[in-house]
Write an enzyme that holds these catalytic residues in place. Structure first.
Site: not given
Length: 302
Positions: A107, A142, A174, A204, A225
């Site tokens: 597994r 992410k 950002k 960004e 963005d």
């Protein structure tokens, strides 16, 4: 000169701790009690790992490590390599050895193989959609905790490219950084003063005026963005004019600002985004929404 990149690789030392942790989680406090209760220790087994879907293979060395850590006597024979495309019914691996450890490692070995092959397979679908352009699909931060290096490895096997690995290997300014720092130019200048000369700086922006401010600050890359393809095309044209390049020279010009598009990226939109002329398209979908590749292990009976 066109250079064909070598296939990605991961050092074995990066794999062992993660596989060991997964095995310890699965074996728990008493080991594989089902196998211990039903399989005599003297029995041997041969099994084949087959795929039941089209896909791109990733994670073979993790599977090999899982079987080796449970019992070094298991013979693991790979019939394909990471990065190979496979079809339903293809045999990926044969394992042979003491039956108990073969079944106990199954597994964990398959979990890594299915998860990473799923990421590589979905990335390949995105890469195929934009293969007629110069854009590259790229991943983000992410990723599932603890599996980032493996997920990014799978992205490369699928024909994608890697964004930064963490907060420490590149600057990405950002919207919240800009808001606190007080503006685009100040944020870029502060980053350049703080970081070493080998650290790339990306910022960004969410509009063309902000992009013009960013170009004046001379970052290495600009992240566009949530812009529609029409706006992205305008952004590419602004970048070309700012660099003083002809349309013919723009795509291969060294030193110009790299443009990355992000937001609203999926398999229905990625082509039009790529055709705008951007260099990279980043999306978390290739690492966070990829379905596993259906792979199974079947004992060979004689």
């Amino acid at each position: 000169m066109t250079v064909t990149p070598l296939r990605p690789a991961l050092p074995a030392i990066l794999l062992e701790d993660q596989v060991r942790a997964a095995l310890l989680e699965d074996l728990g406090r008493a080991g594989d009690i089902t196998t211990y209760a039903t399989i005599a220790p003297s029995l041997a087994a041969e099994a084949r790992v087959n795929t039941r879907q089209d896909g791109v293979v990733a994670g073979l060395e993790l599977a090999r490590t899982a079987f080796r850590l449970v019992d070094p006597a298991i013979v693991f024979t790979a019939h394909v390599e990471d990065g190979d495309r496979v079809q339903p019914g293809d045999s990926l691996v044969t394992v042979a050895g003491p039956a108990r450890p073969v079944l106990s490692a199954e597994r964990v070995a398959l979990n890594f193989l299915m998860h990473l092959s799923g990421i590589a397979t979905l990335t390949a679908r995105y890469a195929t959609e934009i293969a007629h352009t110069r854009a590259k699909i790229t991943c983000t931060r992410k990723t599932l905790p603890g599996l980032r290096s493996l997920a990014k490895y799978a992205v490369r096997l699928g024909g994608g490219s890697n964004h930064r690995y963490g907060l420490d290997d590149a600057v990405l300014i950002k919207d919240n950084h800009i808001a606190v720092a007080g503006g685009v130019a100040g944020a870029v200048a502060a980053a350049r003063a703080y970081c070493g000369h080998l650290v790339k700086i990306e910022i960004e922006v969410d509009g063309l005026e902000q992009m013009r401010d960013a170009l004046a600050a001379a970052p290495d890359a600009i992240l566009l963005d949530n812009m529609a393809p029409d706006l992205l095309r305008e952004a590419v044209e602004i970048n070309r004019r700012h660099a003083g390049l002809s349309p013919e020279a723009y795509g291969r010009a060294p030193g110009r600002v790299t443009l990355e598009a992000s937001g609203n990226v999926d398999l229905t939109t990625v082509r039009s985004i790529a055709e705008s002329g951007v260099d990279y398209i980043s999306t978390s979908k290739i690492t966070m929404t990829a379905p596993t590749l259906d792979v199974g292990l079947d004992v060979v009976t004689h």
